[in-house]
Scaffold this motif. Structure first.
Motif, PDB file in Angstrom:
ATOM      1  N   LEU A 249      28.914  59.666  40.578  1.00 35.39           N
ATOM      2  CA  LEU A 249      29.857  60.240  41.531  1.00 35.39           C
ATOM      3  C   LEU A 249      30.738  59.162  42.145  1.00 35.39           C
ATOM      4  O   LEU A 249      31.921  59.397  42.413  1.00 35.39           O
ATOM      5  N   LEU A 250      30.161  57.974  42.350  1.00 36.66           N
ATOM      6  CA  LEU A 250      30.954  56.872  42.888  1.00 36.66           C
ATOM      7  C   LEU A 250      32.072  56.484  41.920  1.00 36.66           C
ATOM      8  O   LEU A 250      33.211  56.218  42.335  1.00 36.66           O
ATOM      9  N   ARG A 251      31.775  56.478  40.626  1.00 34.55           N
ATOM     10  CA  ARG A 251      32.815  56.158  39.632  1.00 34.55           C
ATOM     11  C   ARG A 251      33.921  57.218  39.638  1.00 34.55           C
ATOM     12  O   ARG A 251      35.098  56.887  39.480  1.00 34.55           O
ATOM     13  N   GLN A 252      33.523  58.501  39.795  1.00 34.19           N
ATOM     14  CA  GLN A 252      34.533  59.557  39.849  1.00 34.19           C
ATOM     15  C   GLN A 252      35.453  59.356  41.056  1.00 34.19           C
ATOM     16  O   GLN A 252      36.676  59.474  40.955  1.00 34.19           O
ATOM     17  N   TRP A 253      34.837  59.054  42.215  1.00 32.14           N
ATOM     18  CA  TRP A 253      35.616  58.823  43.432  1.00 32.14           C
ATOM     19  C   TRP A 253      36.536  57.613  43.264  1.00 32.14           C
ATOM     20  O   TRP A 253      37.724  57.659  43.610  1.00 32.14           O
ATOM     21  N   GLN A 254      35.985  56.545  42.701  1.00 30.98           N
ATOM     22  CA  GLN A 254      36.755  55.311  42.533  1.00 30.98           C
ATOM     23  C   GLN A 254      37.916  55.526  41.566  1.00 30.98           C
ATOM     24  O   GLN A 254      39.013  54.991  41.765  1.00 30.98           O
ATOM     25  N   SER A 255      37.690  56.317  40.523  1.00 22.80           N
ATOM     26  CA  SER A 255      38.751  56.574  39.548  1.00 22.80           C
ATOM     27  C   SER A 255      39.946  57.253  40.197  1.00 22.80           C
ATOM     28  O   SER A 255      41.103  56.899  39.938  1.00 22.80           O
ATOM     29  N   ILE A 256      39.678  58.236  41.061  1.00 25.80           N
ATOM     30  CA  ILE A 256      40.769  58.938  41.736  1.00 25.80           C
ATOM     31  C   ILE A 256      41.520  57.989  42.658  1.00 25.80           C
ATOM     32  O   ILE A 256      42.754  57.930  42.650  1.00 25.80           O
ATOM     33  N   ARG A 257      40.782  57.226  43.462  1.00 22.63           N
ATOM     34  CA  ARG A 257      41.423  56.332  44.427  1.00 22.63           C
ATOM     35  C   ARG A 257      42.205  55.219  43.730  1.00 22.63           C
ATOM     36  O   ARG A 257      43.302  54.833  44.183  1.00 22.63           O
ATOM     37  N   LEU A 258      41.676  54.676  42.627  1.00 25.37           N
ATOM     38  CA  LEU A 258      42.402  53.637  41.890  1.00 25.37           C
ATOM     39  C   LEU A 258      43.687  54.190  41.290  1.00 25.37           C
ATOM     40  O   LEU A 258      44.724  53.516  41.269  1.00 25.37           O
ATOM     41  N   GLN A 259      43.625  55.434  40.793  1.00 26.30           N
ATOM     42  CA  GLN A 259      44.830  56.062  40.246  1.00 26.30           C
ATOM     43  C   GLN A 259      45.882  56.234  41.330  1.00 26.30           C
ATOM     44  O   GLN A 259      47.073  55.967  41.111  1.00 26.30           O
ATOM     45  N   PHE A 260      45.447  56.649  42.535  1.00 25.59           N
ATOM     46  CA  PHE A 260      46.379  56.765  43.657  1.00 25.59           C
ATOM     47  C   PHE A 260      47.026  55.414  43.958  1.00 25.59           C
ATOM     48  O   PHE A 260      48.243  55.329  44.175  1.00 25.59           O
ATOM     49  N   ASN A 261      46.210  54.358  43.980  1.00 25.01           N
ATOM     50  CA  ASN A 261      46.739  53.031  44.282  1.00 25.01           C
ATOM     51  C   ASN A 261      47.743  52.575  43.230  1.00 25.01           C
ATOM     52  O   ASN A 261      48.765  51.965  43.555  1.00 25.01           O
TER      53      ASN A 261
END
Length: 618
Positions: A249-261
């Protein structure tokens, strides 16, 4: 029935730049009114401070000119008259100190205004959330709209108003500088204006790109927030540990936030290059004007004091022109976000009280009737209920049974007007439900759903919320707890009815599912409702506890019309009549004995459940 309205569209059509510009102008009066309602005196004070501050730069430039000219004069003659210079320096110091004081006052009023408006804007948003229908909360698009409103509503309206005030102040300062510069050379002023205009285009363009990027990211952003909630709240912590979901779940969250960045970084890079280009143009215009002032000074056309004043005036004027254009771009950008706040406030409930309501009958005489009632959820292709006909007398007990998805809970939601029927009519004593005031109706139709709320507040609140008028009546609360069989649970708590429940706050106590359910039932017993609905309210109780509860329930509700939903037929059989729902229609209707004699769907389900118990006994 609430309809899917245009402002809940999943993919709203992006308006043209021209339409967006006029939308900004249309929003501004409403926005100013909103901020004014929050803190009118502070707004007037901040406006006065800003306008006073706007006059200082021109005065400082003029005082500087007088000082330089006086110094040149003193150098050209024997002896020095310190009195004039002292007065001029003292005057400059006084103006500077006044500016410092005004700046501090502006900082104070801005912070207090932000705090007051944040409170006011959130209050308005929460009031709007309360008045909207249940149907809104079952649409994903609604949560996108709500999320955008929460992010935009508390800060951006004040930012727009502050920007408007700053724009007014800068315009006054610019008007003062204009009076100095026009006398020198109007063409140079035009040069400064033309070389600053590209900054406005860049600002508006970047504002729109950034806004629509964030708007597209709303649903993905809500997913990231949900994943963060899953990783950090008690509700999910056991399964996250049990199934080792944390890293995934942490990887899923990180993937979204990195894409936003990454997306924002691309926008910022393009904007940086554009701003670099317009900065070159603007500085070229300033140095062209500055060079001409130097030439005129060397030629003897103006004094050294004039050189100081005009060069400073040109520099400040260019900064003000860019600032004014930048403020206009900011107003445009902030209004884009404010429009999302108003988008939420523009939502309208479809289930509303009539303008001239009829009082709910007390007591009921004829009872409840459903005539050809059909209902379809928004966006659904098939109706959940189809042509339901049912008459229930006052004091009668009705059980609803059927497979999951048969429409049991939906039917109960219609009785409380969480939704309005698509066709047909529901009446009480021959009066349509739509003729009653909503508060009056829901005061007389009490419900305990299977997914009842567990308030992480005191025990007294958890029970007293059943009738807020008697929330402080401890005697009535204790009777409700006794009727629900919850007194033993409360007696075991260290602080009794003052105990805070849940694990959200300190000095609190957590309850088991069955204990929470007893408090939920006690909340139902607080209500003065003539119609009481229990939708799987005892799912967390064992069979014996449920049987004892319903025996007590029948005694306590003899004069009330009751509806109950349960998968335990030992409880269902206690009802006066049983309604069997199948595919959104009434398949069978009658008492337990009558339905068993019919040998239909109910008899089949009853025998199947009874055989499973017999198998356990064997």
């Amino acid at each position: 029935m609430p309809k899917r309205t245009k402002f809940l569209s999943r993919n709203p059509e992006k308006p043209s730049p021209r339409d967006r510009f006029w939308a900004v102008l249309a929003n501004t009066p409403r926005l100013v009114q909103l901020v004014w309602q929050a803190a009118p005196r502070l707004l007037l004070l901040q406006l006065g401070i800003t306008l006073s501050n706007a006059l200082i730069p021109v005065a400082q430039l003029y005082i500087s000119k007088l000082i330089v000219d006086q110094v040149v004069l003193e150098l050209s003659q024997p002896g020095v008259d310190w009195t004039v210079l002292g007065r001029l320096v003292g005057l400059g110091l006084g103006i500077t100190l006044a500016q410092v004081g005004l700046n501090q006052a502006e900082t104070y009023t801005t912070q207090v205004l932000n705090d007051r408006f944040t409170l006011y804007a959130n209050q308005i948003l929460l009031k709007q959330a309360i008045r909207l229908d249940l149907a809104h909360y079952e649409l994903p698009e609604f949560y996108d709209t709500l999320n955008r409103a929460q992010q935009s509503g508390s800060a951006y309206p004040v930012r727009v108003f502050e920007t408007l005030i700053d724009l007014a102040g800068q315009s006054i300062t610019f008007a003062g500088l204009l009076s100095l510069l026009v006398a020198f050379n109007p063409l140079l002023l035009l040069l400064l204006l033309l070389t600053s205009m590209p900054a406005l285009w860049v600002g508006i363009r970047f504002s729109g790109v950034r806004f629509w990027l964030k708007r597209r990211q709303t649903e993905s952003g809500r997913l990231a927030e949900y994943l963060q909630q899953v990783l950090t709240t008690q509700e999910f912590v056991k399964e996250v540990r049990l199934f080792n979901l944390g890293d995934y779940l942490l990887r899923q969250w990180q993937s979204i936030r990195l894409q936003f960045n990454r997306e924002m970084a691309e926008v910022l890079a393009r904007n940086a290059w554009l701003r670099f280009g317009v900065g070159l143009i603007a500085n070229s215009g300033f140095y062209a004007a500055y060079a001409w002032v130097i030439v005129r000074t060397v030629q003897g056309a103006i004094s050294l004091g004039d050189l100081t004043m005009y060069s400073g005036a040109f520099q400040q004027a260019q900064g003000l022109i860019q600032g004014i254009l930048f403020q206009i771009a900011l107003i445009y950008e902030f209004n884009l976000y404010v429009s999302q706040y108003f988008e939420f406030l523009n939502l309208q409930p479809q289930v509303v009280s009539p303008s001239d309501p009829i009082a709910f009958p007390n007591p009921m005489r004829r009872g409840l009737e459903l005539r050809d009632v059909s209902f379809r959820y928004p966006g659904a292709s098939e109706p959940t209920l189809h042509r339901i006909n049912l008459t229930v007398k006052p004091g009668e007990s009705i059980a609803l049974v059927g497979m999951n998805g048969a429409g049991k809970t939906t039917l109960l939601k219609l009785l409380t007007r969480f939704y309005d029927v698509e066709s047909g009519e529901i009446t009480i004593d021959g009066i349509p439900l739509t003729a009653f005031d909503l508060e009056d109706l829901r005061r007389n139709v009490g419900v305990v759903f299977q997914d009842f709320s567990r308030y992480h507040l005191s025990v007294q609140d958890n029970i007293g919320f059943g009738d807020l008028r008697h929330r402080d009546d401890l005697d009535q609360i204790e009777r409700a707890a006794q009727n629900a069989g919850a007194t033993g649970v409360i007696a075991d708590l260290e602080r009794g009815y003052e105990t805070i429940l849940g694990k959200t706050f300190s000095d609190s106590a957590e309850l088991s599912g069955g204990q929470w359910q007893k408090l939920g039932l006690a909340r139902a017993f607080m209500t003065p409702a003539q119609v009481l609905i229990l939708d799987e309210p005892t799912a967390a109780l064992d069979a014996i506890a449920e049987y004892d509860l319903f025996q007590r329930f029948r005694q306590l509700t003899q004069d009330k019309m009751t509806f109950l939903v349960s998968h335990r037929f030992s409880t269902v059989r206690m009802a006066d009549r049983i309604v069997v729902l199948e595919h959104g229609q009434i398949a069978e209707l009658g008492s337990h004995a009558e339905l068993m004699e019919m040998g239909g769907k109910y008899a089949q389900m009853f025998r199947l459940q009874a055989s499973s118990y017999a198998g356990v006994a064997e």
